[in-house]
Motif scaffolding. Structure first.
Motif, PDB file in Angstrom:
ATOM      1  N   GLN A 107      31.134  35.502  54.101  1.00  5.62           N
ATOM      2  CA  GLN A 107      31.094  36.389  52.941  1.00  5.62           C
ATOM      3  C   GLN A 107      32.069  37.541  53.098  1.00  5.62           C
ATOM      4  OE1 GLN A 107      27.306  38.270  52.296  1.00  5.62           O
ATOM      5  NE2 GLN A 107      27.793  38.912  50.212  1.00  5.62           N
ATOM      6  N   ILE A 108      32.155  38.100  54.300  1.00  2.00           N
ATOM      7  CA  ILE A 108      33.069  39.215  54.550  1.00  2.00           C
ATOM      8  C   ILE A 108      34.516  38.767  54.397  1.00  2.00           C
ATOM      9  CG2 ILE A 108      33.889  40.838  56.294  1.00  2.00           C
ATOM     10  CD1 ILE A 108      31.018  40.794  57.425  1.00  2.00           C
ATOM     11  N   ILE A 109      34.843  37.600  54.958  1.00  2.00           N
ATOM     12  CA  ILE A 109      36.217  37.087  54.866  1.00  2.00           C
ATOM     13  C   ILE A 109      36.588  36.816  53.409  1.00  2.00           C
ATOM     14  CG2 ILE A 109      37.704  35.136  55.442  1.00  2.00           C
ATOM     15  CD1 ILE A 109      36.208  34.933  58.108  1.00  2.00           C
ATOM     16  N   GLU A 110      35.646  36.204  52.670  1.00  2.00           N
ATOM     17  CA  GLU A 110      35.912  35.929  51.261  1.00  2.00           C
ATOM     18  C   GLU A 110      36.110  37.231  50.479  1.00  2.00           C
ATOM     19  OE1 GLU A 110      32.750  33.511  49.817  1.00  2.00           O
ATOM     20  OE2 GLU A 110      33.548  31.662  50.680  1.00  2.00           O
ATOM     21  N   PHE A 111      35.311  38.248  50.797  1.00  2.00           N
ATOM     22  CA  PHE A 111      35.442  39.543  50.122  1.00  2.00           C
ATOM     23  C   PHE A 111      36.846  40.099  50.336  1.00  2.00           C
ATOM     24  CE2 PHE A 111      35.027  44.051  49.447  1.00  2.00           C
ATOM     25  CZ  PHE A 111      34.066  44.178  48.457  1.00  2.00           C
ATOM     26  N   ILE A 112      37.334  40.042  51.574  1.00  2.32           N
ATOM     27  CA  ILE A 112      38.661  40.572  51.894  1.00  2.32           C
ATOM     28  C   ILE A 112      39.750  39.750  51.202  1.00  2.32           C
ATOM     29  CG2 ILE A 112      40.310  40.950  53.766  1.00  2.32           C
ATOM     30  CD1 ILE A 112      37.877  41.483  55.598  1.00  2.32           C
ATOM     31  N   ILE A 113      39.576  38.428  51.215  1.00  3.53           N
ATOM     32  CA  ILE A 113      40.562  37.553  50.575  1.00  3.53           C
ATOM     33  C   ILE A 113      40.635  37.797  49.071  1.00  3.53           C
ATOM     34  CG2 ILE A 113      41.079  35.137  50.003  1.00  3.53           C
ATOM     35  CD1 ILE A 113      39.997  34.372  52.760  1.00  3.53           C
ATOM     36  N   LEU A 114      39.472  38.076  48.471  1.00  4.72           N
ATOM     37  CA  LEU A 114      39.422  38.251  47.025  1.00  4.72           C
ATOM     38  C   LEU A 114      39.876  39.640  46.557  1.00  4.72           C
ATOM     39  CD1 LEU A 114      36.019  36.462  46.258  1.00  4.72           C
ATOM     40  CD2 LEU A 114      38.309  35.637  45.682  1.00  4.72           C
ATOM     41  N   LEU A 115      39.944  40.600  47.465  1.00  5.26           N
ATOM     42  CA  LEU A 115      40.336  41.959  47.070  1.00  5.26           C
ATOM     43  C   LEU A 115      41.666  42.012  46.307  1.00  5.26           C
ATOM     44  CD1 LEU A 115      39.275  44.265  50.051  1.00  5.26           C
ATOM     45  CD2 LEU A 115      38.566  44.470  47.662  1.00  5.26           C
ATOM     46  N   PRO A 116      42.673  41.218  46.689  1.00  7.05           N
ATOM     47  CA  PRO A 116      43.937  41.269  45.926  1.00  7.05           C
ATOM     48  C   PRO A 116      43.810  40.881  44.457  1.00  7.05           C
ATOM     49  CG  PRO A 116      44.310  40.278  48.081  1.00  7.05           C
ATOM     50  CD  PRO A 116      42.822  40.418  47.909  1.00  7.05           C
ATOM     51  N   LEU A 117      42.697  40.264  44.076  1.00  4.62           N
ATOM     52  CA  LEU A 117      42.508  39.965  42.657  1.00  4.62           C
ATOM     53  C   LEU A 117      42.560  41.231  41.811  1.00  4.62           C
ATOM     54  CD1 LEU A 117      39.652  37.276  42.597  1.00  4.62           C
ATOM     55  CD2 LEU A 117      42.026  36.972  41.873  1.00  4.62           C
ATOM     56  N   ASN A 118      42.224  42.363  42.430  1.00  6.71           N
ATOM     57  CA  ASN A 118      42.270  43.626  41.702  1.00  6.71           C
ATOM     58  C   ASN A 118      43.695  43.997  41.286  1.00  6.71           C
ATOM     59  OD1 ASN A 118      39.376  44.922  41.892  1.00  6.71           O
ATOM     60  ND2 ASN A 118      39.772  44.031  43.890  1.00  6.71           N
ATOM     61  N   PHE A 119      44.693  43.309  41.862  1.00  8.42           N
ATOM     62  CA  PHE A 119      46.076  43.546  41.460  1.00  8.42           C
ATOM     63  C   PHE A 119      46.362  42.963  40.077  1.00  8.42           C
ATOM     64  CE2 PHE A 119      47.479  43.280  46.206  1.00  8.42           C
ATOM     65  CZ  PHE A 119      46.840  44.480  46.447  1.00  8.42           C
ATOM     66  N   VAL A 120      45.575  41.981  39.658  1.00 12.32           N
ATOM     67  CA  VAL A 120      45.828  41.283  38.406  1.00 12.32           C
ATOM     68  C   VAL A 120      45.390  42.157  37.236  1.00 12.32           C
ATOM     69  CG1 VAL A 120      45.352  39.204  37.047  1.00 12.32           C
ATOM     70  CG2 VAL A 120      45.479  39.074  39.559  1.00 12.32           C
ATOM     71  N   PRO A 121      46.260  42.434  36.304  1.00 11.91           N
ATOM     72  CA  PRO A 121      45.888  43.300  35.166  1.00 11.91           C
ATOM     73  C   PRO A 121      44.751  42.703  34.341  1.00 11.91           C
ATOM     74  CG  PRO A 121      48.276  43.012  35.299  1.00 11.91           C
ATOM     75  CD  PRO A 121      47.673  42.038  36.261  1.00 11.91           C
ATOM     76  N   VAL A 122      43.893  43.554  33.841  1.00 12.02           N
ATOM     77  CA  VAL A 122      42.830  43.260  32.880  1.00 12.02           C
ATOM     78  C   VAL A 122      41.735  42.373  33.477  1.00 12.02           C
ATOM     79  CG1 VAL A 122      42.222  42.438  30.587  1.00 12.02           C
ATOM     80  CG2 VAL A 122      44.472  43.492  30.978  1.00 12.02           C
ATOM     81  N   VAL A 123      42.068  41.128  33.834  1.00 13.27           N
ATOM     82  CA  VAL A 123      41.035  40.172  34.251  1.00 13.27           C
ATOM     83  C   VAL A 123      40.748  40.225  35.740  1.00 13.27           C
ATOM     84  CG1 VAL A 123      41.601  38.604  32.370  1.00 13.27           C
ATOM     85  CG2 VAL A 123      42.711  38.296  34.589  1.00 13.27           C
ATOM     86  N   GLY A 124      41.598  40.911  36.509  1.00 13.92           N
ATOM     87  CA  GLY A 124      41.464  40.875  37.961  1.00 13.92           C
ATOM     88  C   GLY A 124      40.158  41.440  38.462  1.00 13.92           C
ATOM     89  N   VAL A 125      39.783  42.630  37.987  1.00 12.52           N
ATOM     90  CA  VAL A 125      38.556  43.292  38.456  1.00 12.52           C
ATOM     91  C   VAL A 125      37.307  42.495  38.074  1.00 12.52           C
ATOM     92  CG1 VAL A 125      37.112  45.338  38.258  1.00 12.52           C
ATOM     93  CG2 VAL A 125      39.585  45.580  38.543  1.00 12.52           C
ATOM     94  N   PRO A 126      37.138  42.079  36.795  1.00 14.83           N
ATOM     95  CA  PRO A 126      35.960  41.266  36.467  1.00 14.83           C
ATOM     96  C   PRO A 126      35.882  39.973  37.281  1.00 14.83           C
ATOM     97  CG  PRO A 126      36.997  42.074  34.468  1.00 14.83           C
ATOM     98  CD  PRO A 126      37.931  42.392  35.584  1.00 14.83           C
ATOM     99  N   LEU A 127      37.033  39.333  37.491  1.00 19.48           N
ATOM    100  CA  LEU A 127      37.043  38.092  38.259  1.00 19.48           C
ATOM    101  C   LEU A 127      36.624  38.342  39.702  1.00 19.48           C
ATOM    102  CD1 LEU A 127      37.671  35.080  38.025  1.00 19.48           C
ATOM    103  CD2 LEU A 127      40.040  35.590  38.683  1.00 19.48           C
ATOM    104  N   PHE A 128      37.093  39.447  40.263  1.00 21.04           N
ATOM    105  CA  PHE A 128      36.706  39.823  41.625  1.00 21.04           C
ATOM    106  C   PHE A 128      35.193  40.016  41.721  1.00 21.04           C
ATOM    107  CE2 PHE A 128      35.575  43.468  44.348  1.00 21.04           C
ATOM    108  CZ  PHE A 128      35.895  42.955  45.587  1.00 21.04           C
ATOM    109  N   LEU A 129      34.618  40.719  40.744  1.00 21.57           N
ATOM    110  CA  LEU A 129      33.180  40.995  40.765  1.00 21.57           C
ATOM    111  C   LEU A 129      32.361  39.701  40.641  1.00 21.57           C
ATOM    112  CD1 LEU A 129      33.056  44.184  38.506  1.00 21.57           C
ATOM    113  CD2 LEU A 129      32.856  44.078  41.000  1.00 21.57           C
ATOM    114  N   VAL A 130      32.789  38.808  39.764  1.00 27.99           N
ATOM    115  CA  VAL A 130      32.043  37.562  39.556  1.00 27.99           C
ATOM    116  C   VAL A 130      32.113  36.669  40.788  1.00 27.99           C
ATOM    117  CG1 VAL A 130      31.965  35.412  38.228  1.00 27.99           C
ATOM    118  CG2 VAL A 130      32.251  37.593  37.047  1.00 27.99           C
ATOM    119  N   LEU A 131      33.305  36.533  41.374  1.00 30.54           N
ATOM    120  CA  LEU A 131      33.460  35.650  42.525  1.00 30.54           C
ATOM    121  C   LEU A 131      32.719  36.186  43.755  1.00 30.54           C
ATOM    122  CD1 LEU A 131      37.192  34.532  42.182  1.00 30.54           C
ATOM    123  CD2 LEU A 131      35.116  33.220  41.654  1.00 30.54           C
ATOM    124  N   THR A 132      32.736  37.496  43.955  1.00 27.57           N
ATOM    125  CA  THR A 132      31.975  38.060  45.077  1.00 27.57           C
ATOM    126  C   THR A 132      30.476  38.007  44.779  1.00 27.57           C
ATOM    127  OG1 THR A 132      32.357  40.275  44.149  1.00 27.57           O
ATOM    128  CG2 THR A 132      33.799  39.556  45.932  1.00 27.57           C
TER     129      THR A 132
END
Length: 283
Positions: free
Chosen positions: A154-179
């Motif tokens: 879970q920790i590794i996936e969290f770190i891997i998914l953090l760059p999703l926040n770079f994606v405009p508009v959809v990045g943050v929601p996608l990060f929250l859903v996947l985590t």
């Protein structure tokens, strides 16, 4: 089913994403929880303040500068969300690893007792019969008690998914859903312990409720991104997870009682995991 049917599905009780939110007023409005909060309150705020201060002083501007290459002015907002996510991961890891898991177990068990499932909790820990206070009633667990197991994956996936926040508009929601997809089921680990679920049964139970656990986990992760209050919300989310578990137990008991009254004489009612109804659990 008639409107008076005890097994009639309630849209609100089935809305798993609401339980982390309902846990907040429930925790704050029941005084027996307050000693648990007081024990951890100073530690929560000191730890959170140190981690977030360090991150914002040394990592915020560099990350904003990098994000600005792709996002322009939006980098200031997304950079803050990225730092909050990093801080939440660090604080949660430190706090859960060293300070809080025992407290979360106590919160979960106290809610189950308060909701009328003392017998279920008594199978896994000693209880004090001389008080009606759900927290004071809690004795030592009779076997290893874990609210949420440590998960390197879970920790590794969290770190891997953090760059999703770079994606405009959809990045943050996608990060929250996947985590949230990964985090959701961990909030019911204690419930699985109380029910003596095998690994196979636990996996089937989770698989049949994957969307609900994802919704629960998404809201839980979102609350943990609130600076200064993230660890308080960790405690209230444990409250919400227990409220959801208590609702499932209640529905299961209603089902068993119905089957006992409708089964042919001499036959024991049987029930099973059901991907449609979240309370039909084999015990």
């Amino acid at each position: 089913m008639s409107s008076s049917d005890p097994l009639r599905r309630n849209p609100l009780s089935d809305a798993a994403w609401l339980y982390p939110i309902w846990g907040i007023p429930y925790f704050l409005s029941h005084r027996f929880f307050w000693p648990l909060l007081h024990r951890r309150l100073v530690t929560i705020f000191i730890l959170s303040a140190i981690v977030y201060t360090i991150l914002f002083l040394f990592t915020y501007l560099p990350q904003v500068a990098f994000l600005a290459i792709f996002q322009g002015a939006g980098a200031w907002v997304n950079g803050a969300i990225l730092v909050l996510g990093e801080g939440a991961a660090i604080v949660a890891l430190l706090f859960e690893a060293f300070f809080v898991d025992e407290t979360l177990v106590d919160i979960f068990d106290a809610v189950m007792i308060h909701k009328g499932f003392e017998t279920l909790v008594a199978q896994k820990r000693a209880l004090n019969p001389n008080t009606d206070d759900p927290v004071k009633k809690l004795g030592k667990p009779t076997e290893k008690a874990v609210y949420s197991p440590f998960s390197l994956r879970q920790i590794i996936e969290f770190i891997i998914l953090l760059p999703l926040n770079f994606v405009p508009v959809v990045g943050v929601p996608l990060f929250l859903v996947l985590t949230g997809y990964r985090a959701g089921p961990f909030h019911h680990w204690r419930y699985f312990q109380l029910l003596d679920f095998s690994k196979d049964h636990r996996n089937r139970f989770i698989r049949h409720r994957k969307l609900r656990y994802t919704a629960f986990g998404t809201v839980a992760v979102s609350l943990q991104l609130v600076p200064g209050l993230s660890m308080l919300f960790l405690l209230t989310t444990a409250t919400g997870s227990a409220l959801w578990a208590a609702e499932m137990q209640k529905r299961k008991q209603d089902l068993v009682e119905r089957q006992a009254t409708t089964a042919p004489a001499g036959l024991n009612p049987e029930y099973r995991d059901d991907p449609v109804d979240p309370v039909l659990v084999h015990v």
